[in-house]
Write a protein that holds these residues in place. Structure first.
Motif, short mmCIF file in Angstrom:
data_model
loop_
_atom_site.label_atom_id
_atom_site.label_comp_id
_atom_site.label_asym_id
_atom_site.label_seq_id
_atom_site.Cartn_x
_atom_site.Cartn_y
_atom_site.Cartn_z
N GLY A 47 6.25 -4.27 -1.77
CA GLY A 47 5.33 -3.63 -2.70
C GLY A 47 4.46 -4.58 -3.51
O GLY A 47 3.33 -4.23 -3.85
N ARG A 48 4.97 -5.76 -3.81
CA ARG A 48 4.18 -6.71 -4.62
C ARG A 48 2.94 -7.21 -3.88
O ARG A 48 2.05 -7.78 -4.50
N ARG A 49 2.89 -6.99 -2.56
CA ARG A 49 1.75 -7.46 -1.78
C ARG A 49 0.86 -6.32 -1.29
O ARG A 49 -0.15 -6.57 -0.66
N LYS A 50 1.26 -5.08 -1.53
CA LYS A 50 0.51 -3.94 -1.00
C LYS A 50 -0.83 -3.78 -1.72
O LYS A 50 -0.91 -3.75 -2.95
N GLU A 51 -1.88 -3.64 -0.93
CA GLU A 51 -3.23 -3.60 -1.49
C GLU A 51 -3.43 -2.41 -2.42
O GLU A 51 -3.95 -2.55 -3.52
N ARG A 81 -0.31 -7.88 16.58
CA ARG A 81 0.36 -7.34 15.40
C ARG A 81 1.61 -8.19 15.17
O ARG A 81 2.36 -8.46 16.10
N SER A 82 1.79 -8.61 13.95
CA SER A 82 2.94 -9.46 13.63
C SER A 82 3.53 -9.03 12.29
O SER A 82 3.03 -8.12 11.64
N GLY A 83 4.59 -9.71 11.90
CA GLY A 83 5.24 -9.41 10.63
C GLY A 83 6.23 -8.28 10.76
O GLY A 83 6.28 -7.57 11.76
N PRO A 133 3.31 -5.20 8.03
CA PRO A 133 2.68 -5.70 9.26
C PRO A 133 1.36 -6.41 8.97
O PRO A 133 0.71 -6.17 7.95
N VAL A 134 1.00 -7.28 9.91
CA VAL A 134 -0.28 -7.98 9.86
C VAL A 134 -1.02 -7.68 11.16
O VAL A 134 -0.46 -7.85 12.25
N PHE A 135 -2.26 -7.23 11.05
CA PHE A 135 -3.02 -6.79 12.22
C PHE A 135 -4.16 -7.76 12.52
O PHE A 135 -4.82 -8.26 11.61
N GLY A 180 -3.76 -7.40 6.33
CA GLY A 180 -2.52 -6.65 6.16
C GLY A 180 -2.64 -5.17 6.40
O GLY A 180 -1.65 -4.44 6.27
N SER A 181 -3.82 -4.67 6.75
CA SER A 181 -3.99 -3.28 7.15
C SER A 181 -5.06 -3.22 8.22
O SER A 181 -5.92 -4.11 8.31
N LYS A 182 -5.00 -2.18 9.06
CA LYS A 182 -6.00 -2.06 10.13
C LYS A 182 -7.40 -1.92 9.54
O LYS A 182 -8.35 -2.51 10.05
#
Length: 229
Positions: A109-113, A181-183, A188-190, A207-209
């Motif tokens: 959550g600390r990294r969610k845009e 796609r990784s992570g 996930p990282v796209f 970090g999002s499509k």
């Protein structure tokens, strides 16, 4: 109320000492951490979005006194959109001060845009309620900084600009393909490739499509611009 060390550090980073420290605590409290004795930041987010909008509208009018509404509107949208708020939140390491429930913390959550963007708007509202419009305005202008003056002449989103570039040349709209796609599943990282009908393409990772598509479109527009110069 005594502030924790992380909130004291946040005060320093945003340049505002709260007379009502409960406001900054509420601003960084996500709904996953709220309870009967602790409010979350959703109502502050609502208010902060409006304060940010007024500050940016004033700033854009002052920065370009000749610009028509048709140019000001996309610049405004670029400066107040959630992605920009999240970018500023990362700049001040707002994620480090967020109060999250265990599940949200474990899911990154600390990294969610979206979460960061919402919290940034909530912090703006907290400063506004604590010290008034002028204090909130000063903080916003300081944190947004050169973004206000370097926002592009036409700040339509990159995907729209790329599509219009293609259509103006009789091409089909560009396509977007996920190439990697990784992570972990929770963060996930796209990697997305933007491709024109003539085969020109560019890739970008985010970090999002949606963010990756925008970045790929911007990279391709930059490449097209370099090729035309």
């Amino acid at each position: 109320m005594k502030l924790s060390a992380d909130l004291k550090a946040l005060q320093t980073r945003i340049g505002h000492d709260f007379k009502r420290p409960e406001l900054v605590l509420r601003a960084v409290t996500h709904s996953s951490m709220s309870g009967p004795n602790r409010d979350d930041n959703q109502r502050l987010e609502f208010l902060g979005d409006r304060v940010l909008g007024l500050v940016m509208a004033e700033a854009l009018l002052a920065a370009d006194r000749a610009a028509a509404e048709g140019l000001l509107a996309p610049r405004f949208n670029a400066l107040v959109r959630k992605e920009t708020c999240a970018e500023v939140a990362r700049q001040i390491d707002l994620g480090a001060a967020l109060k999250l429930g265990r599940s949200e913390m474990l899911s990154g959550g600390r990294r969610k845009e979206a979460l960061l963007g919402d919290a940034m708007e909530a912090v703006i509202a907290a400063v506004y309620l604590d010290a008034g419009f002028d204090a909130a305005k000063a903080m916003i202008l300081r944190l947004w900084g050169e973004r206000i003056h370097t926002v592009e002449e036409d700040s339509r989103d990159a995907k729209t600009a790329l599509q219009e570039w293609a259509q103006a040349r009789g091409q089909q709209p560009p396509s977007y393909t996920e190439t990697a796609r990784s992570g972990p599943d929770h963060a996930p990282v796209f990697t997305i490739r933007a491709t024109l009908a003539d085969g020109q393409h560019a890739e970008a990772t985010a970090g999002s499509k949606r963010a990756a598509e925008q970045a790929a479109a911007r990279a391709l527009l930059d490449r097209l611009s370099d090729g035309a110069s």
